[in-house]
Design a protein around this motif. Structure first.
Motif, PDB file in Angstrom:
ATOM      1  N   THR A 323       0.837  -1.212   0.000  1.00 52.61           N
ATOM      2  CA  THR A 323       0.000   0.000   0.000  1.00 52.61           C
ATOM      3  C   THR A 323       0.862   1.248   0.000  1.00 52.61           C
ATOM      4  O   THR A 323       2.059   1.208   0.286  1.00 52.61           O
ATOM      5  N   LEU A 325       0.298   5.553   1.263  1.00 57.20           N
ATOM      6  CA  LEU A 325      -0.472   6.719   1.712  1.00 57.20           C
ATOM      7  C   LEU A 325       0.370   7.931   1.356  1.00 57.20           C
ATOM      8  O   LEU A 325       1.419   8.178   1.955  1.00 57.20           O
ATOM      9  N   GLN A 329      -2.429  12.662   1.289  1.00 51.71           N
ATOM     10  CA  GLN A 329      -3.415  11.871   2.024  1.00 51.71           C
ATOM     11  C   GLN A 329      -3.145  11.837   3.519  1.00 51.71           C
ATOM     12  O   GLN A 329      -3.913  11.257   4.274  1.00 51.71           O
ATOM     13  N   ILE A 339     -10.525   9.347   4.442  1.00 57.41           N
ATOM     14  CA  ILE A 339      -9.561   8.268   4.640  1.00 57.41           C
ATOM     15  C   ILE A 339      -9.510   7.950   6.138  1.00 57.41           C
ATOM     16  O   ILE A 339      -9.337   8.859   6.959  1.00 57.41           O
ATOM     17  N   SER A 343      -4.989   4.699   8.695  1.00 52.10           N
ATOM     18  CA  SER A 343      -4.864   3.846   7.516  1.00 52.10           C
ATOM     19  C   SER A 343      -3.448   3.933   6.953  1.00 52.10           C
ATOM     20  O   SER A 343      -2.799   4.988   7.007  1.00 52.10           O
ATOM     21  N   GLY A 345      -3.006   3.369   3.769  1.00 50.62           N
ATOM     22  CA  GLY A 345      -3.180   3.705   2.368  1.00 50.62           C
ATOM     23  C   GLY A 345      -3.920   2.645   1.576  1.00 50.62           C
ATOM     24  O   GLY A 345      -4.538   1.736   2.133  1.00 50.62           O
ATOM     25  N   SER A 346      -3.859   2.787   0.271  1.00 55.07           N
ATOM     26  CA  SER A 346      -4.565   1.882  -0.638  1.00 55.07           C
ATOM     27  C   SER A 346      -3.551   1.104  -1.472  1.00 55.07           C
ATOM     28  O   SER A 346      -2.351   1.385  -1.445  1.00 55.07           O
ATOM     29  N   PHE A 411      -9.109   1.458   1.323  1.00 58.85           N
ATOM     30  CA  PHE A 411      -8.042   1.893   2.220  1.00 58.85           C
ATOM     31  C   PHE A 411      -7.870   0.854   3.332  1.00 58.85           C
ATOM     32  O   PHE A 411      -8.836   0.412   3.954  1.00 58.85           O
TER      33      PHE A 411
END
Length: 526
Positions: A323, A325, A329, A339, A343, A345-346, A411
């Motif tokens: 992932t 971020l 973000q 978000i 997290s 991230g994605s 996410f």
């Protein structure tokens, strides 16, 4: 040899040296090397290793601190088509010998002061050829003398390779059982380099500069591949220990625009007073990975450095490539554009993430399960370890061993290692959530929560807490702080105060070491 499916990754250095021969490539203390100089030294090392009979597929073990020799050994091994086997320089001779028994290297490059490590490796019957930096003994070759005496190979000498040919044995930093050798390949790492340039530090060019503050044997070494591909200079800290004052001075002097680090190092950097008296406005990508970063530490880093933080989640087996971020973000506000706070991230470009239950079925958004991934960044498997491979690749996914949730937008939030979770009174407790709550206490510097056996609840939590310098803190104050912040069953039953938490050579806080120290100190519920 099958079809030409891959470039020998060593050619990243060859190409950059031809394109930018006079540009500064590497800085270490007062020493400087241009790309042409660095490439010539690497080619001479290729000749030295080839003269010792090292060729395609052979393993070259390297036990060294960050240095030009460490850097050069990576690229020489790549060009040979051999396999780079770097170790954490903080390991003991016995631990390095154990890695040698797994990897069976034909050559060893050791840094000065590591003669005992070389003896331990040789005692396993492996690495008959030893290069030593600075303190070579009888039966070893002096690194600089060997390079000076070598005749460089002809142009375009790099060994032809296929996509799946191994390039690097990346030892897992697990604290239980013997570390496993994750096999990275030329094709897989080529994908990872492109992905890092796209997702982690876009816009990097020969005008960029990267500060190396973590060991090149692991994530920092992967990070430098993209720097070499783009011709960005790499600046090594002059000493093996983190010197935050010197780090910030180098950021200012070299107009550093990217750093790869881990949360504990980033925390030390932004808490050091030098951050407020040096110019770090050049920073564009301060990348932290290797462990989750607590929200309180993230906020301080954002306040000190501005919008340049990049988080990624990954493992050696997926070469950091799960992932991201991005800087835009990260947010000081609790509502970061929807978000989830905390997290990581994605999914990175070209990678897929799923949260799976014990039966290997996908779980819906918001439900906790094992984080599993697939895509071109996933490694080729553990070297000669079919049992580990069978467990890791169940159902066509790589199983990370981490627990987490995906939201509806994709996410990812990490709950913790599956092995860190404990069950108290029939309820799952994820230490990360408890640690986040404890760290909101202004007197707490760092903490770790683990489960220990409990006669009534099965397991219960113990929090090891390190107070800030000069702060007054006791068990009751921590428990009062938690009373309204997390559910009763998640609250630790004991709080112990320590001067420091045990850390691995990579700056992580292994829960197994915390549990062991608690046991050694006689902390228990039984």
């Amino acid at each position: 040899m099958g079809p030409a499916t891959a470039m020998n990754l060593g050619r990243l250095l060859t190409q950059t040296a031809r394109r930018l021969p006079d540009h500064l490539a590497l800085v270490w203390g007062e020493r400087r090397w241009s790309w042409a100089e660095l490439d010539r030294r690497v080619d001479r090392l290729v000749a030295v290793l080839a003269g010792a009979g090292i060729g395609k597929g052979d393993r070259v073990m390297v036990h060294a601190r960050n240095s030009n020799a460490m850097f050069e050994s990576m690229w020489a091994t790549f060009k040979l088509g051999a396999v780079w086997v770097p170790t954490n320089f903080r390991l003991t001779p016995a631990e390095v010998a154990g890695l040698a028994e797994t990897a069976r290297p034909r050559a060893l490059l050791r840094d000065r002061g590591f003669a005992a490590h070389a003896d331990a490796v040789r005692a396993t019957g492996h690495a008959p050829f030893v290069l030593a930096v600075g303190d070579a003994r009888e039966g070893e070759q002096d690194y600089e003398a060997a390079l000076a005496a070598a005749a460089p190979p002809p142009p375009d000498h790099e060994a032809p390779v296929a996509y799946d040919d191994p390039i690097w044995f990346f030892f897992t930093s697990g604290t239980t059982g013997r570390p496993k050798a994750a096999v990275l390949t030329h094709g897989q790492l080529a994908f990872c380099v492109n992905n890092q340039l796209a997702d982690l530090y876009p816009g990097t060019t020969e005008a960029s500069a990267s500060l190396v503050v973590a060991p090149l044997s692991h994530g920092a070494g992967i990070h430098q591949l993209g720097q070499v591909a783009r011709g960005a200079r790499s600046v090594l800290l002059p000493t093996e220990r983190l010197d935050a004052e010197e780090a910030w001075r180098l950021v200012e002097e070299h107009r550093i625009d990217n750093i790869f680090t881990v949360p504990t190092i980033l925390k030390a950097l932004v808490e050091h007073p030098a951050v407020d008296r040096t110019d770090h406005s050049s920073l564009r990508h301060v990348i932290y990975a290797g462990a989750p970063m607590y929200r309180a530490d993230q906020i301080l880093a954002l306040q000190k450095l501005g919008p340049c933080l990049v988080q990624y989640f990954g493992l050696g087996e997926v070469t950091g490539n799960i992932t991201v971020l991005r800087p835009d973000q990260h947010s000081l506000a609790e509502d970061a554009g929807g978000i989830p706070i905390g997290s990581c991230g994605s999914a990175r470009t070209g990678m897929e993430i799923a949260i799976l239950d014990d039966a290997g079925q996908r779980l819906p958004p918001g439900e906790t399960g094992e984080i599993c991934v697939r895509g071109a960044a996933v490694f080729a498997g553990y070297f000669e370890n079919p049992e580990a491979n069978e467990k890791a690749f169940r159902g066509g996914w790589f199983h990370t061993g981490d627990l987490g949730t995906l939201d509806a937008r994709g996410f990812l939030s990490i709950t913790g290692r599956a092995s860190d979770m404990y069950i108290s009174g029939g309820s799952n407790v994820y230490p990360r959530e408890v640690e986040e709550a404890i760290l909101t206490h202004p007197a707490v510097l760092e903490c770790a929560v683990v489960g220990l056996p409990h006669p009534r609840w099965g397991e219960a939590g113990v929090a090891a807490v390190v107070p800030r310098d000069g702060a007054t803190l006791d068990e009751a104050a921590v428990l009062r702080h938690l009373a309204d912040r997390i559910a009763r069953y998640k609250q630790p039953l004991r709080v112990v105060l320590w001067e420091a938490l045990p850390k691995s050579g990579y700056g992580k806080i292994p829960k197994a070491l915390v549990q062991q120290r608690l046991r050694d100190d006689g902390v228990s519920f039984t």
